[in-house]
Design a protein around this motif. Structure first.
Motif, PDB file in Angstrom:
ATOM      1  N   ALA A   1       0.825  -1.203   0.000  1.00  0.00           N
ATOM      2  CA  ALA A   1       0.000   0.000   0.000  1.00  0.00           C
ATOM      3  C   ALA A   1       0.863   1.259   0.000  1.00  0.00           C
ATOM      4  O   ALA A   1       0.550   2.241  -0.685  1.00  0.00           O
ATOM      5  N   VAL A   2       1.961   1.241   0.753  1.00  0.00           N
ATOM      6  CA  VAL A   2       2.854   2.404   0.814  1.00  0.00           C
ATOM      7  C   VAL A   2       3.625   2.567  -0.483  1.00  0.00           C
ATOM      8  O   VAL A   2       3.648   3.661  -1.070  1.00  0.00           O
ATOM      9  N   VAL A   3       4.256   1.498  -0.945  1.00  0.00           N
ATOM     10  CA  VAL A   3       5.119   1.578  -2.131  1.00  0.00           C
ATOM     11  C   VAL A   3       4.309   1.947  -3.372  1.00  0.00           C
ATOM     12  O   VAL A   3       4.653   2.875  -4.113  1.00  0.00           O
ATOM     13  N   ILE A   4       3.225   1.230  -3.622  1.00  0.00           N
ATOM     14  CA  ILE A   4       2.412   1.485  -4.810  1.00  0.00           C
ATOM     15  C   ILE A   4       1.735   2.853  -4.712  1.00  0.00           C
ATOM     16  O   ILE A   4       1.642   3.591  -5.700  1.00  0.00           O
ATOM     17  N   GLY A   5       1.262   3.195  -3.503  1.00  0.00           N
ATOM     18  CA  GLY A   5       0.621   4.492  -3.322  1.00  0.00           C
ATOM     19  C   GLY A   5       1.560   5.643  -3.626  1.00  0.00           C
ATOM     20  O   GLY A   5       1.201   6.593  -4.333  1.00  0.00           O
ATOM     21  N   MET A   6       2.787   5.600  -3.114  1.00  0.00           N
ATOM     22  CA  MET A   6       3.757   6.661  -3.381  1.00  0.00           C
ATOM     23  C   MET A   6       4.133   6.720  -4.858  1.00  0.00           C
ATOM     24  O   MET A   6       4.265   7.806  -5.433  1.00  0.00           O
ATOM     25  N   PHE A   7       4.322   5.551  -5.458  1.00  0.00           N
ATOM     26  CA  PHE A   7       4.666   5.527  -6.886  1.00  0.00           C
ATOM     27  C   PHE A   7       3.572   6.176  -7.730  1.00  0.00           C
ATOM     28  O   PHE A   7       3.852   6.992  -8.622  1.00  0.00           O
ATOM     29  N   LEU A   8       2.317   5.841  -7.450  1.00  0.00           N
ATOM     30  CA  LEU A   8       1.212   6.409  -8.216  1.00  0.00           C
ATOM     31  C   LEU A   8       1.056   7.904  -7.955  1.00  0.00           C
ATOM     32  O   LEU A   8       0.687   8.659  -8.864  1.00  0.00           O
ATOM     33  N   VAL A   9       1.340   8.337  -6.725  1.00  0.00           N
ATOM     34  CA  VAL A   9       1.267   9.770  -6.409  1.00  0.00           C
ATOM     35  C   VAL A   9       2.296  10.540  -7.238  1.00  0.00           C
ATOM     36  O   VAL A   9       1.988  11.599  -7.811  1.00  0.00           O
ATOM     37  N   PHE A  10       3.521  10.035  -7.307  1.00  0.00           N
ATOM     38  CA  PHE A  10       4.551  10.696  -8.120  1.00  0.00           C
ATOM     39  C   PHE A  10       4.156  10.694  -9.601  1.00  0.00           C
ATOM     40  O   PHE A  10       4.362  11.687 -10.310  1.00  0.00           O
ATOM     41  N   LEU A  11       3.597   9.575 -10.075  1.00  0.00           N
ATOM     42  CA  LEU A  11       3.167   9.498 -11.466  1.00  0.00           C
ATOM     43  C   LEU A  11       2.048  10.497 -11.750  1.00  0.00           C
ATOM     44  O   LEU A  11       2.058  11.207 -12.778  1.00  0.00           O
ATOM     45  N   GLU A  12       1.098  10.588 -10.849  1.00  0.00           N
ATOM     46  CA  GLU A  12       0.002  11.540 -11.005  1.00  0.00           C
ATOM     47  C   GLU A  12       0.493  12.983 -10.883  1.00  0.00           C
ATOM     48  O   GLU A  12      -0.056  13.883 -11.533  1.00  0.00           O
ATOM     49  N   GLU A  13       1.520  13.194 -10.082  1.00  0.00           N
ATOM     50  CA  GLU A  13       2.104  14.531  -9.966  1.00  0.00           C
ATOM     51  C   GLU A  13       2.637  15.002 -11.312  1.00  0.00           C
ATOM     52  O   GLU A  13       2.391  16.148 -11.730  1.00  0.00           O
TER      53      GLU A  13
END
Length: 264
Positions: free
Chosen positions: A239-251
């Motif tokens: 949840a942490v790893v995928i969530g952070m990755f997607l946040v950066f991608l969405e950024e």
């Protein structure tokens, strides 16, 4: 020959698993939109989750936002001083915090704090068969556990994002006041003068997207965790790893999207 055959069979297997995972994620998201807006509505649980998410993140977000405001102001002053433009410091800090730093910092903190908590909580409920018990008792566990948490993160993250920007501005005000003796009124008038409606709208939309992503990733990992205590830890970590990755991608995507409106 045997090695080549095994490699060929493993390749399609991985690809098929990837597509199956994407299908499961799509079905999970689709089910959320079906369940979230149909009665009965779990208003009490939604309010409880909003409170828990805000309470869990408040101290960490306050500290991080304040330090960010102080450090960013301190680091930006020498560059502006070279051009004799230190009076632009409040505007620079306000634009940086509201456009980028506040939504991104809040999302990353929430992904680490809230996302892992949701993944571990739902994962432990899946392992201890509490979710199965809710299904047997004619209760809709998806609506009660998933829909409320995803909606809570979607609502709470934008609020926390603006709170982070405010705390960061207070940190910047402290630094500017001690260094240059600028009053709070002059500081905020200069800062707010540079903020546009597009900045506020873009920051709100980005925060909503980040909040939804963090909630849906944490719930998906926890709700579909494997049996055993190892699965709970894996769900929280994923949840942490995928969530952070997607946040950066969405950024990256949202910054490029809203930059199109700024150039018009």
């Amino acid at each position: 020959m045997e090695k080549n055959t095994s490699s060929k069979t493993n390749g399609p297997g991985k690809i098929s698993r990837m597509f199956l995972t994407l299908y499961d994620v799509g079905a999970f998201v689709t089910r959320f939109f079906k369940e979230a807006f149909l009665p009965p509505y779990e208003i009490k649980e939604l309010v409880n989750q909003c409170y828990n998410i805000g309470y869990q993140s408040l101290i960490l977000i306050s500290t991080t936002g304040f330090i960010t405001g102080v450090v960013f102001t301190k680091q930006s002053r020498p560059s502006l001083a070279e051009f004799g433009a230190t009076s632009w410091l409040p505007s620079l800090v306000a634009i940086a915090l509201l456009r980028t730093l506040a939504p991104l910092l809040t999302a990353l903190i929430a992904a680490g704090k809230v996302g892992s908590s949701i993944g571990a909580e739902l994962g432990s409920m899946r392992v201890t068969e509490q979710i199965d018990a809710m299904e047997v008792s004619a209760t809709n566990p998806f609506k009660f556990l998933v829909s409320t948490r995803v909606m809570a993160t979607t609502i709470t993250i934008p609020i926390l994002s603006f709170y982070t920007a405010l705390v960061g501005m207070l940190g910047a005000l402290l630094n500017v006041s001690l260094s240059e003796g600028t009053s709070a009124k002059a500081f905020f008038l200069s800062a707010l003068e540079s903020i546009t409606f597009l900045d506020i709208t873009a920051s709100t939309i980005r925060s909503i997207i980040y909040g939804f992503t963090i909630g849906i990733v944490g719930c998906y990992q926890g709700y579909n965790s494997s049996k055993g205590t190892e699965g709970v830890g894996k769900a929280a970590n994923s949840a942490v790893v995928i969530g952070m990755f997607l946040v950066f991608l969405e950024e990256v995507i949202t910054v490029q999207f809203f930059s199109l409106f700024r150039t018009v």
